[in-house]
Design a protein around this motif. Sequence first.
Motif, PDB file in Angstrom:
ATOM      1  N   GLN A   1     -24.833 -39.888 -54.356  1.00  0.00           N
ATOM      2  CA  GLN A   1     -23.818 -40.585 -55.150  1.00  0.00           C
ATOM      3  C   GLN A   1     -22.536 -39.769 -55.220  1.00  0.00           C
ATOM      4  O   GLN A   1     -21.422 -40.308 -55.086  1.00  0.00           O
ATOM      5  CB  GLN A   1     -24.359 -40.869 -56.549  1.00  0.00           C
ATOM      6  CG  GLN A   1     -25.527 -41.854 -56.563  1.00  0.00           C
ATOM      7  CD  GLN A   1     -26.157 -41.996 -57.929  1.00  0.00           C
ATOM      8  OE1 GLN A   1     -25.728 -41.376 -58.890  1.00  0.00           O
ATOM      9  NE2 GLN A   1     -27.203 -42.814 -58.019  1.00  0.00           N
ATOM     10  N   LYS A   2     -22.662 -38.467 -55.404  1.00  0.00           N
ATOM     11  CA  LYS A   2     -21.474 -37.609 -55.479  1.00  0.00           C
ATOM     12  C   LYS A   2     -20.752 -37.556 -54.136  1.00  0.00           C
ATOM     13  O   LYS A   2     -19.517 -37.537 -54.086  1.00  0.00           O
ATOM     14  CB  LYS A   2     -21.878 -36.208 -55.920  1.00  0.00           C
ATOM     15  CG  LYS A   2     -22.324 -36.123 -57.371  1.00  0.00           C
ATOM     16  CD  LYS A   2     -22.828 -34.728 -57.719  1.00  0.00           C
ATOM     17  CE  LYS A   2     -23.338 -34.667 -59.165  1.00  0.00           C
ATOM     18  NZ  LYS A   2     -23.923 -33.347 -59.484  1.00  0.00           N
TER      19      LYS A   2
ATOM     20  N   ILE B   1     -20.739 -39.935 -51.820  1.00  0.00           N
ATOM     21  CA  ILE B   1     -20.054 -41.215 -51.611  1.00  0.00           C
ATOM     22  C   ILE B   1     -18.741 -41.233 -52.388  1.00  0.00           C
ATOM     23  O   ILE B   1     -17.701 -41.684 -51.875  1.00  0.00           O
ATOM     24  CB  ILE B   1     -20.965 -42.389 -52.029  1.00  0.00           C
ATOM     25  CG1 ILE B   1     -22.146 -42.519 -51.051  1.00  0.00           C
ATOM     26  CG2 ILE B   1     -20.182 -43.692 -52.082  1.00  0.00           C
ATOM     27  CD1 ILE B   1     -23.163 -43.552 -51.443  1.00  0.00           C
ATOM     28  N   GLU B   2     -18.757 -40.731 -53.608  1.00  0.00           N
ATOM     29  CA  GLU B   2     -17.524 -40.643 -54.393  1.00  0.00           C
ATOM     30  C   GLU B   2     -16.522 -39.711 -53.713  1.00  0.00           C
ATOM     31  O   GLU B   2     -15.324 -39.986 -53.681  1.00  0.00           O
ATOM     32  CB  GLU B   2     -17.838 -40.131 -55.800  1.00  0.00           C
ATOM     33  CG  GLU B   2     -18.658 -41.108 -56.645  1.00  0.00           C
ATOM     34  CD  GLU B   2     -19.131 -40.482 -57.951  1.00  0.00           C
ATOM     35  OE1 GLU B   2     -18.745 -39.322 -58.217  1.00  0.00           O
ATOM     36  OE2 GLU B   2     -19.897 -41.138 -58.688  1.00  0.00           O
ATOM     37  N   LEU B   3     -17.021 -38.629 -53.162  1.00  0.00           N
ATOM     38  CA  LEU B   3     -16.159 -37.675 -52.469  1.00  0.00           C
ATOM     39  C   LEU B   3     -15.519 -38.320 -51.245  1.00  0.00           C
ATOM     40  O   LEU B   3     -14.321 -38.157 -50.982  1.00  0.00           O
ATOM     41  CB  LEU B   3     -16.997 -36.465 -52.042  1.00  0.00           C
ATOM     42  CG  LEU B   3     -16.259 -35.173 -51.704  1.00  0.00           C
ATOM     43  CD1 LEU B   3     -15.582 -34.618 -52.939  1.00  0.00           C
ATOM     44  CD2 LEU B   3     -17.242 -34.152 -51.136  1.00  0.00           C
ATOM     45  N   ARG B   4     -16.329 -39.078 -50.487  1.00  0.00           N
ATOM     46  CA  ARG B   4     -15.803 -39.714 -49.292  1.00  0.00           C
ATOM     47  C   ARG B   4     -14.722 -40.739 -49.630  1.00  0.00           C
ATOM     48  O   ARG B   4     -13.797 -40.966 -48.843  1.00  0.00           O
ATOM     49  CB  ARG B   4     -16.954 -40.396 -48.536  1.00  0.00           C
ATOM     50  CG  ARG B   4     -16.510 -41.233 -47.368  1.00  0.00           C
ATOM     51  CD  ARG B   4     -17.616 -41.617 -46.444  1.00  0.00           C
ATOM     52  NE  ARG B   4     -17.932 -40.555 -45.511  1.00  0.00           N
ATOM     53  CZ  ARG B   4     -17.130 -40.141 -44.550  1.00  0.00           C
ATOM     54  NH1 ARG B   4     -15.943 -40.669 -44.410  1.00  0.00           N
ATOM     55  NH2 ARG B   4     -17.495 -39.208 -43.722  1.00  0.00           N
ATOM     56  N   ALA B   5     -14.830 -41.354 -50.786  1.00  0.00           N
ATOM     57  CA  ALA B   5     -13.841 -42.367 -51.181  1.00  0.00           C
ATOM     58  C   ALA B   5     -12.538 -41.747 -51.689  1.00  0.00           C
ATOM     59  O   ALA B   5     -11.545 -42.453 -51.866  1.00  0.00           O
ATOM     60  CB  ALA B   5     -14.431 -43.282 -52.250  1.00  0.00           C
ATOM     61  N   ASP B   6     -12.545 -40.445 -51.924  1.00  0.00           N
ATOM     62  CA  ASP B   6     -11.363 -39.761 -52.459  1.00  0.00           C
ATOM     63  C   ASP B   6     -10.556 -39.157 -51.306  1.00  0.00           C
ATOM     64  O   ASP B   6     -10.992 -38.176 -50.687  1.00  0.00           O
ATOM     65  CB  ASP B   6     -11.810 -38.653 -53.427  1.00  0.00           C
ATOM     66  CG  ASP B   6     -10.623 -37.923 -54.051  1.00  0.00           C
ATOM     67  OD1 ASP B   6      -9.467 -38.240 -53.697  1.00  0.00           O
ATOM     68  OD2 ASP B   6     -10.857 -37.014 -54.879  1.00  0.00           O
TER      69      ASP B   6
ATOM     70  N   ASN C   1     -22.946 -48.973 -51.845  1.00  0.00           N
ATOM     71  CA  ASN C   1     -21.490 -48.761 -51.844  1.00  0.00           C
ATOM     72  C   ASN C   1     -21.000 -47.836 -50.739  1.00  0.00           C
ATOM     73  O   ASN C   1     -20.078 -47.040 -50.944  1.00  0.00           O
ATOM     74  CB  ASN C   1     -21.027 -48.217 -53.212  1.00  0.00           C
ATOM     75  CG  ASN C   1     -21.268 -49.202 -54.343  1.00  0.00           C
ATOM     76  OD1 ASN C   1     -20.944 -50.380 -54.215  1.00  0.00           O
ATOM     77  ND2 ASN C   1     -21.851 -48.726 -55.431  1.00  0.00           N
TER      78      ASN C   1
END
Length: 425
Positions: free
Chosen positions: A161-162, A164-169, A338
Amino acid sequence: MSQPKLRIVMLNDSQGRALVILPGDELLNLVSVWKHTQRQLQPLSAHDSETFFSQDALSAEKGIRQLLTLPVLIDTSCKLDGDFDVLEPNSNRVLRLNSVLLGDNVQYCKVGISSAAIDAKQPEGNDVAVITRAVEKFTTLRIKQRLEDTLGLPTLPPTAQKIIELRADPNAGVDDLVPIVQMDPSLSAQVMSWAASPYYAAPGGIDSIHDAIVRVLGYDLVVNLALGVAMGRTLQLPTDTPRGSTPYWLQALFCATLSEKLAKLAPADRRPRPGLVYLTGLLHNFGYLTLAHIFPPHFSLVSRYIEANPHLHHEYIEKQILNVTREQIGAWLMETWNLPEEVIKGIRYQNSTSYDGDFHQYAQIIDLSLRVMRINGMGDGPAGAIPSELYEQLGLDAAKVQETFQLIHEKTDQLDEMTNFLEAG
């Protein structure tokens, strides 16, 4: 010389062996064989079938006569009169048979199903509707809530999850990634092991996670590797797979590596993002794990059908057995978790050369990589000719693509060693 229109398959059980002759382009329906013979005949493994049909004795009439003393089941659509040729796909052996030699051991019944007939009986609707109907039909589950809740699929671990959030940033970098990796001891060990592996041949020692990322592996690769490892932990590798098939993680890693290198060779105006291509390749077959998780008894049947039908793409076998494919369920799962749209489209349409929707380059480059792997003896399914338009759409040269495959293949032992870390994750 054109291929024979008929193929031959050897099956066996505790009572002995039997042969089946059917149209070469049709799926052998094992359930029909079982019902007609009242025997649980199973296909030989690809290796055993190749070994048997490669015998020199089958070049002589005496050997053919001996072969045809076995019970022979013939599809009712086959009209056999005089000499006729049959192909055994695993050995690529063509046998010249004669209807007179078939003797009294022959039975006729409908055992073949065409691809068109399989497609015609597929349920209509979007992927979620198709998956829902398949789950309700082939399991005891009844969809009452969201599909993902009903299936009991594990949630993504915090590390994934972290990431995926990193990749979106778009502003994230190595300093954001290092703490995530360091918080996961298993992942930390894998990143350090990969960086130190002969495949990357890094000069000097690797002193830290930061050093491994900056000096050897790179931010993109570690993000995608970490995500693949974290997702791989959510589902177990199936045990009852087609015998002789390429191991799951070796195929995934090889596909990812080849696809990324091909993406970098593509013209700038048609080049997908290599990092996302790598991730798509790494996860391209994740739906396979999902099918094994949701449909365990039927998954074994899918494996036997793949062995009995090496000339057919697994898509048709899964449609026949489950009414849903690994690509449909894999893309749905990636969407539920996601992941980037590029990855979702690449997984869903990896077998659809004609797909020209959003992010079609991702699907095309995975399609090309898997085709190249199959013609070089890796992966499952038929090793058919690669359409020239696939090269043209991606702006790639066929000779250069094969050369790229060969360079990676020379390091297969090192890649295989690296898969141990993925399997252990």
